[in-house]
Design a protein around this motif. Structure first.
Motif, PDB file in Angstrom:
ATOM      1  N   LYS A 137      -7.131   2.108   2.991  1.00  0.00           N
ATOM      2  CA  LYS A 137      -6.714   3.946   2.332  1.00  0.00           C
ATOM      3  C   LYS A 137      -6.350   4.210   3.283  1.00  0.00           C
ATOM      4  CE  LYS A 137     -10.746   2.798  -1.561  1.00  0.00           C
ATOM      5  NZ  LYS A 137     -11.698   2.706  -2.258  1.00  0.00           N
ATOM      6  N   LYS A 138      -6.629   4.514   4.506  1.00  0.00           N
ATOM      7  CA  LYS A 138      -6.569   5.276   5.283  1.00  0.00           C
ATOM      8  C   LYS A 138      -4.741   5.440   5.790  1.00  0.00           C
ATOM      9  CE  LYS A 138      -6.624   7.057  10.285  1.00  0.00           C
ATOM     10  NZ  LYS A 138      -7.600   6.515  11.274  1.00  0.00           N
ATOM     11  N   LEU A 139      -3.781   4.143   5.143  1.00  0.00           N
ATOM     12  CA  LEU A 139      -2.495   3.625   4.877  1.00  0.00           C
ATOM     13  C   LEU A 139      -1.982   4.680   4.262  1.00  0.00           C
ATOM     14  CD1 LEU A 139      -0.444   2.696   6.544  1.00  0.00           C
ATOM     15  CD2 LEU A 139      -0.702   0.502   6.365  1.00  0.00           C
ATOM     16  N   ARG A 140      -3.014   4.286   3.203  1.00  0.00           N
ATOM     17  CA  ARG A 140      -2.300   4.534   1.614  1.00  0.00           C
ATOM     18  C   ARG A 140      -1.662   6.395   1.233  1.00  0.00           C
ATOM     19  NH1 ARG A 140      -1.639   3.807  -4.109  1.00  0.00           N
ATOM     20  NH2 ARG A 140      -1.446   2.180  -4.312  1.00  0.00           N
TER      21      ARG A 140
ATOM     22  N   ILE B 207       2.882  -2.873  12.521  1.00  0.00           N
ATOM     23  CA  ILE B 207       3.926  -1.670  12.425  1.00  0.00           C
ATOM     24  C   ILE B 207       4.778  -1.934  11.213  1.00  0.00           C
ATOM     25  CG2 ILE B 207       5.990  -2.090  14.044  1.00  0.00           C
ATOM     26  CD1 ILE B 207       5.238  -3.778  16.059  1.00  0.00           C
ATOM     27  N   ILE B 208       4.333  -0.447  10.839  1.00  0.00           N
ATOM     28  CA  ILE B 208       4.958  -0.012   9.533  1.00  0.00           C
ATOM     29  C   ILE B 208       6.319   0.465   9.718  1.00  0.00           C
ATOM     30  CG2 ILE B 208       3.947   1.588   7.661  1.00  0.00           C
ATOM     31  CD1 ILE B 208       1.045   0.393   8.073  1.00  0.00           C
ATOM     32  N   TYR B 209       7.352   0.502   8.671  1.00  0.00           N
ATOM     33  CA  TYR B 209       8.655   1.095   9.144  1.00  0.00           C
ATOM     34  C   TYR B 209       9.619   1.183   8.007  1.00  0.00           C
ATOM     35  CZ  TYR B 209      10.423  -3.127   8.809  1.00  0.00           C
ATOM     36  OH  TYR B 209      10.767  -5.198   8.696  1.00  0.00           O
ATOM     37  N   ARG B 210      10.529   1.462   7.740  1.00  0.00           N
ATOM     38  CA  ARG B 210      11.273   1.074   6.672  1.00  0.00           C
ATOM     39  C   ARG B 210      13.145   1.802   7.532  1.00  0.00           C
ATOM     40  NH1 ARG B 210      13.454   6.918   7.227  1.00  0.00           N
ATOM     41  NH2 ARG B 210      12.174   8.521   7.750  1.00  0.00           N
ATOM     42  N   VAL B 211      13.569   1.394   6.503  1.00  0.00           N
ATOM     43  CA  VAL B 211      15.278   1.296   6.672  1.00  0.00           C
ATOM     44  C   VAL B 211      15.678   1.645   6.229  1.00  0.00           C
ATOM     45  CG1 VAL B 211      17.031  -1.305   6.583  1.00  0.00           C
ATOM     46  CG2 VAL B 211      14.204  -1.370   6.536  1.00  0.00           C
ATOM     47  N   SER B 212      16.970   2.623   6.488  1.00  0.00           N
ATOM     48  CA  SER B 212      17.756   3.293   5.756  1.00  0.00           C
ATOM     49  C   SER B 212      19.575   2.307   6.692  1.00  0.00           C
ATOM     50  CB  SER B 212      17.607   4.461   6.503  1.00  0.00           C
ATOM     51  OG  SER B 212      18.035   5.060   8.190  1.00  0.00           O
ATOM     52  N   THR B 213      20.069   3.008   6.224  1.00  0.00           N
ATOM     53  CA  THR B 213      22.050   2.150   6.058  1.00  0.00           C
ATOM     54  C   THR B 213      21.709   1.831   7.505  1.00  0.00           C
ATOM     55  OG1 THR B 213      22.376   4.798   4.407  1.00  0.00           O
ATOM     56  CG2 THR B 213      24.140   3.045   5.370  1.00  0.00           C
TER      57      THR B 213
ATOM     58  N   LEU C 138       0.877  -1.394   0.068  1.00  0.00           N
ATOM     59  CA  LEU C 138       0.182  -0.192  -0.296  1.00  0.00           C
ATOM     60  C   LEU C 138       0.702   1.560   0.164  1.00  0.00           C
ATOM     61  CD1 LEU C 138      -2.842  -0.930   2.846  1.00  0.00           C
ATOM     62  CD2 LEU C 138      -3.013  -0.748  -0.085  1.00  0.00           C
ATOM     63  N   LEU C 139       1.492   0.873  -0.190  1.00  0.00           N
ATOM     64  CA  LEU C 139       3.458   2.374   0.280  1.00  0.00           C
ATOM     65  C   LEU C 139       4.320   2.414  -0.819  1.00  0.00           C
ATOM     66  CD1 LEU C 139       3.571   2.588   3.871  1.00  0.00           C
ATOM     67  CD2 LEU C 139       2.255   4.170   2.214  1.00  0.00           C
ATOM     68  N   SER C 140       3.724   1.446  -1.557  1.00  0.00           N
ATOM     69  CA  SER C 140       4.855   1.044  -2.817  1.00  0.00           C
ATOM     70  C   SER C 140       5.485   2.601  -3.818  1.00  0.00           C
ATOM     71  CB  SER C 140       4.349   0.411  -3.551  1.00  0.00           C
ATOM     72  OG  SER C 140       3.144   0.021  -4.493  1.00  0.00           O
ATOM     73  N   HIS C 141       3.891   3.916  -3.399  1.00  0.00           N
ATOM     74  CA  HIS C 141       4.488   4.783  -4.610  1.00  0.00           C
ATOM     75  C   HIS C 141       5.047   5.724  -3.448  1.00  0.00           C
ATOM     76  CE1 HIS C 141       1.110   5.780  -0.763  1.00  0.00           C
ATOM     77  NE2 HIS C 141       1.846   7.077  -1.235  1.00  0.00           N
ATOM     78  N   LYS C 142       5.570   4.792  -1.995  1.00  0.00           N
ATOM     79  CA  LYS C 142       6.874   6.294  -1.632  1.00  0.00           C
ATOM     80  C   LYS C 142       8.320   6.126  -2.015  1.00  0.00           C
ATOM     81  CE  LYS C 142       3.232   8.081   1.711  1.00  0.00           C
ATOM     82  NZ  LYS C 142       3.867   8.785   2.188  1.00  0.00           N
ATOM     83  N   LYS C 143       9.123   6.820  -2.138  1.00  0.00           N
ATOM     84  CA  LYS C 143      10.151   7.205  -2.307  1.00  0.00           C
ATOM     85  C   LYS C 143      11.061   6.194  -1.961  1.00  0.00           C
ATOM     86  CE  LYS C 143      11.930  11.389  -3.673  1.00  0.00           C
ATOM     87  NZ  LYS C 143      12.347  12.357  -3.436  1.00  0.00           N
TER      88      LYS C 143
END
Length: 101
Positions: free
Chosen positions: A96-99, A74-80, A56-61
């Motif tokens: 859709k609220k998450l999107r 638990i929604i998260y992103r990984v950086s270095t 659902l968040l594939s449109h994000k960078k």
């Protein structure tokens, strides 16, 4: 090993979840839910890509991933050098609220 950090939004959502569970099921249950969500997120320090990709968040960078604890994502992103927990989302909510995040 990377550092796990929580956004203010995610912390606020966790706080609301714990308060809601306390009202519905009691303080003991609320503590268990809050503790389990935090504990699960701490595993990300050693295994940052253990969660599934959040489509659902594939449109994000950034690539967002998620872990599930009972009915919570638990929604998260990984950086270095870190994992950023950005949301805690109840799976019964409209996706859709998450999107829109």
């Amino acid at each position: 090993m990377v550092k796990v950090v929580w956004t203010q939004t995610a912390l606020n959502q966790l706080e609301r979840i714990v308060k809601y569970v306390a009202l519905e099921r009691g303080t003991s249950s609320a503590k268990v839910v809050g503790h389990r969500i935090i504990e699960r997120s701490e595993h990300l320090a050693s295994f940052p890509k253990m969660g599934s990709i959040e489509q659902l968040l594939s449109h994000k960078k950034s690539e967002y991933r998620y872990l599930v604890v009972w009915s919570y994502k638990i929604i998260y992103r990984v950086s270095t050098d870190r994992v950023v927990v950005s949301r805690v989302f109840h799976t019964s909510q409209n996706p859709k609220k998450l999107r829109g995040s």
